[in-house]
Design an enzyme around this catalytic site. Structure first.
Site, mmCIF file in Angstrom:
data_model
loop_
_atom_site.group_PDB
_atom_site.id
_atom_site.type_symbol
_atom_site.label_atom_id
_atom_site.label_comp_id
_atom_site.label_asym_id
_atom_site.label_seq_id
_atom_site.Cartn_x
_atom_site.Cartn_y
_atom_site.Cartn_z
ATOM 1 N N ARG A 77 68.206 -15.990 53.409
ATOM 2 C CA ARG A 77 67.469 -16.823 52.459
ATOM 3 C C ARG A 77 68.423 -17.893 51.933
ATOM 4 O O ARG A 77 69.405 -17.590 51.264
ATOM 5 C CB ARG A 77 66.939 -15.949 51.307
ATOM 6 C CG ARG A 77 66.289 -16.758 50.226
ATOM 7 C CD ARG A 77 65.691 -15.920 49.091
ATOM 8 N NE ARG A 77 65.216 -16.866 48.103
ATOM 9 C CZ ARG A 77 65.531 -16.862 46.821
ATOM 10 N NH1 ARG A 77 66.279 -15.904 46.305
ATOM 11 N NH2 ARG A 77 65.090 -17.814 46.027
ATOM 12 N N HIS A 121 65.465 -24.765 44.691
ATOM 13 C CA HIS A 121 66.329 -23.856 43.928
ATOM 14 C C HIS A 121 67.191 -24.726 43.010
ATOM 15 O O HIS A 121 68.409 -24.768 43.122
ATOM 16 C CB HIS A 121 67.161 -22.988 44.877
ATOM 17 C CG HIS A 121 67.794 -21.775 44.252
ATOM 18 N ND1 HIS A 121 67.653 -20.493 44.762
ATOM 19 C CD2 HIS A 121 68.576 -21.633 43.157
ATOM 20 C CE1 HIS A 121 68.330 -19.627 44.016
ATOM 21 N NE2 HIS A 121 68.910 -20.309 43.037
ATOM 22 N N GLU A 166 62.624 -18.931 40.725
ATOM 23 C CA GLU A 166 62.799 -18.622 39.306
ATOM 24 C C GLU A 166 62.320 -19.718 38.369
ATOM 25 O O GLU A 166 63.124 -20.351 37.672
ATOM 26 C CB GLU A 166 64.264 -18.277 39.016
ATOM 27 C CG GLU A 166 64.743 -17.048 39.772
ATOM 28 C CD GLU A 166 66.172 -16.639 39.425
ATOM 29 O OE1 GLU A 166 66.864 -17.406 38.735
ATOM 30 O OE2 GLU A 166 66.593 -15.554 39.842
ATOM 31 N N ASN A 291 63.103 -11.344 41.775
ATOM 32 C CA ASN A 291 64.546 -11.216 41.591
ATOM 33 C C ASN A 291 64.787 -10.260 40.440
ATOM 34 O O ASN A 291 64.243 -10.460 39.343
ATOM 35 C CB ASN A 291 65.178 -12.571 41.255
ATOM 36 C CG ASN A 291 65.121 -13.533 42.435
ATOM 37 O OD1 ASN A 291 64.742 -13.160 43.539
ATOM 38 N ND2 ASN A 291 65.508 -14.779 42.187
ATOM 39 N N TYR A 293 67.837 -8.114 38.259
ATOM 40 C CA TYR A 293 69.238 -7.788 37.971
ATOM 41 C C TYR A 293 69.374 -6.767 36.855
ATOM 42 O O TYR A 293 70.270 -5.943 36.860
ATOM 43 C CB TYR A 293 70.012 -9.058 37.569
ATOM 44 C CG TYR A 293 70.175 -10.020 38.709
ATOM 45 C CD1 TYR A 293 71.269 -9.945 39.563
ATOM 46 C CD2 TYR A 293 69.219 -11.010 38.955
ATOM 47 C CE1 TYR A 293 71.423 -10.823 40.631
ATOM 48 C CE2 TYR A 293 69.353 -11.892 40.014
ATOM 49 C CZ TYR A 293 70.456 -11.792 40.853
ATOM 50 O OH TYR A 293 70.600 -12.655 41.913
ATOM 51 N N GLU A 349 66.234 -11.240 45.356
ATOM 52 C CA GLU A 349 67.615 -11.224 44.859
ATOM 53 C C GLU A 349 67.840 -9.934 44.089
ATOM 54 O O GLU A 349 66.969 -9.499 43.317
ATOM 55 C CB GLU A 349 67.910 -12.383 43.882
ATOM 56 C CG GLU A 349 68.018 -13.728 44.508
ATOM 57 C CD GLU A 349 68.333 -14.832 43.480
ATOM 58 O OE1 GLU A 349 68.935 -14.537 42.439
ATOM 59 O OE2 GLU A 349 67.947 -15.980 43.755
HETATM 60 O O1 IFM Z 1 73.081 -17.260 40.948
HETATM 61 C C1 IFM Z 1 71.802 -17.027 40.463
HETATM 62 C C2 IFM Z 1 70.757 -17.576 41.395
HETATM 63 O O2 IFM Z 1 70.920 -18.936 41.623
HETATM 64 C C3 IFM Z 1 69.385 -17.375 40.814
HETATM 65 N N1 IFM Z 1 69.190 -16.008 40.422
HETATM 66 C C4 IFM Z 1 70.204 -15.362 39.625
HETATM 67 C C5 IFM Z 1 71.554 -15.547 40.280
HETATM 68 C C6 IFM Z 1 72.631 -14.853 39.430
HETATM 69 O O3 IFM Z 1 72.670 -15.395 38.151
#
Ligand code: IFM
Length: 443
Positions: A77, A121, A166, A291, A293, A349
């Site tokens: 990606r 992006h 995002e 995404n 985290y 992500e």
């Molecule tokens: O690096 C970023 C990415 O560009 C978009 N999602 C979160 C990642 C980590 O912060």
């Protein structure tokens, strides 16, 4: 013994984004983006760093793709830089820019790796920002022109399309909190940007369907389902507002549910919806990329702009200071599965920032990252068992790279980049992925 078992057709990928890895910011006919401008503003990016060279992937994609293949990745990606393809934002296509991405895709295919292209992006051409960028409705038509150039120029080579990465960061970080380009702090700009980003996505999908191309197209959202600190009514209400403001304003219109009342009320500014917009935004999606985290914990705060605030938690954190909460991934995807039943989901992500160093033996033993990945992949297995339509996983990131306002201080890569020499060194986590993809992941 623990074992990670995934369906045979589960797609294993790894991800990056143009401004974070390409470099060559003044080569190949690329014009300036809002991140070039933002990085030049004093105090905006750590130590005044920028993406001029980044990981130099523009010149090193062959080596990078070779390494992806050695590790067994099945999809890459990457994102297309709007200022490389349409340097004037609209109008003439820069053939050199297009050729770069054609070569990249062909190289991927040579190694039997799929090309997953994100159309946007965050590197908006600066010349479009000068006319108001995402805050003005003209941007939707400009985006339509740009995506058409991408479909025409790359449609035969791209295996999976993602319209926008995002929207939350583009709109809230870029237009309300001011810590991302273009650096505004204005709620009116933010609400307009939310609607224009949503609409641009819809227009891009509509235009894609008209081309007759068949590769799947979707969007990537960094959704959040913040958890209430306690079971109190106030905390629960704060969590609902947070979810509405941060996630539902993007997810609900895509699903034909319009903008949620709770968010409209909390934001206090109406969305600039025109007749037909909501239908356009709800163009049928082939998949939703999520995404993930971390998960935040919230409670009420009458003094805060949207009447909620983050609360402390007990979790260990990554180098981003983000709490490590694998269970949050389960809660989040279960919710998405409930509100968007049947739509295939991808984790586009997931990853871990760490202060990595080359150790005495010349390697990077990133045990904490591997632990984080194991825990999140275990959740993926559980979700699939529970019937969630999860079709693939992209590790963020393939390479250490330019982490926006943090510059090069945060390392998310599964491959270490020595920025002085541009040498790539796979970290232990890269070999962990190799084993998972090959089906050996047990411990
Ligand atoms: O690096 C970023 C990415 O560009 C978009 N999602 C979160 C990642 C980590 O912060």
């Amino acid at each position: 013994m623990q074992r990670l078992e995934f369906p045979d057709d589960f797609l294993w990928g790894t991800a990056t984004a143009s401004y974070q890895v390409e470099g060559a910011s003044h080569e190949g006919g690329r014009s300036e983006s809002i991140w070039d401008t933002f990085a030049r503003m004093p105090g905006k990016v750590y130590a005044g760093e920028n993406g001029d060279l980044a990981c130099d992937q523009y010149h090193r994609y062959g080596e990078d793709i070779g390494l992806m293949a050695e590790l067994g990745f099945q999809s890459y990606r990457f994102s297309l830089a709007w200022p490389r393809i349409l340097p004037l934002g609209t109008g003439p296509v820069n053939q050199e820019g297009l050729a770069y991405y054609r070569n990249l895709c062909e190289e991927l295919h040579k190694h039997d790796i799929k090309a997953c292209a994100t159309l946007y992006h965050w590197d908006l051409p600066q010349c479009l920002q000068d006319k108001g960028g995402w805050t003005e409705r003209f941007i939707v038509d400009a985006f339509a022109e740009y995506v058409k150039a991408c479909y025409d120029g790359l449609g035969d080579l791209v295996d999976q399309w993602i319209t926008i990465n995002e929207p939350f960061c583009i709109t809230y970080l870029g237009h309300l909190w001011g810590n991302h380009a273009p650096g505004f702090k204005d709620i009116n700009f933010t609400v307009k940007a939310v609607h224009h980003v949503n609409l641009a996505h819809g227009v891009a999908v509509k235009a894609y369907r008209e081309t007759g191309l068949k590769a799947p197209i979707g969007i990537t959202l960094n959704l959040a389902t913040p958890r209430p600190a306690t079971n109190s009514k106030g905390d629960k209400q704060a969590a609902l507002i947070a979810r509405a403001v941060e996630s539902e304003v993007f997810l609900y219109p895509l699903l034909g549910k319009g903008y949620p009342e709770l968010a409209v009320h909390a934001l206090g500014v109406p969305f600039p919806v025109q007749p037909g917009d909501l239908e356009t935004i709800a163009e049928k999606l082939d998949f939703i990329g999520v995404n993930y985290y971390s998960e935040s914990t919230v409670g009420p705060d009458t003094g805060a702009p949207f009447k909620y605030c983050g609360k402390p938690t007990w979790h260990d954190t990554t180098d981003m200071n983000w709490p490590i909460v694998p269970g949050g991934l389960e809660r989040l995807l279960t919710w998405v599965h409930e509100v968007a039943p049947g739509i295939p989901l991808y984790i586009t992500e997931n990853g871990y920032a760490r202060q990595d160093h080359i150790e005495g033996d010349g390697r990077i033993h990133d045990r904490e990252r591997i632990e984080y990945l194991k825990q999140h992949l275990e959740v993926c297995v559980a979700l699939i068992k529970a019937g969630v339509n999860l079709k693939g996983y992209y590790a963020w990131s393939f390479l250490d790279n330019f982490e926006w306002a943090f510059g090069y201080t945060k390392r998310f890569g599964i491959v270490y980049v020595d920025y002085a020499t541009q040498k790539r060194i796979p970290k232990d986590s890269a070999y962990f992925f190799r084993d998972v993809i090959a089906g050996y992941a047990e411990w």
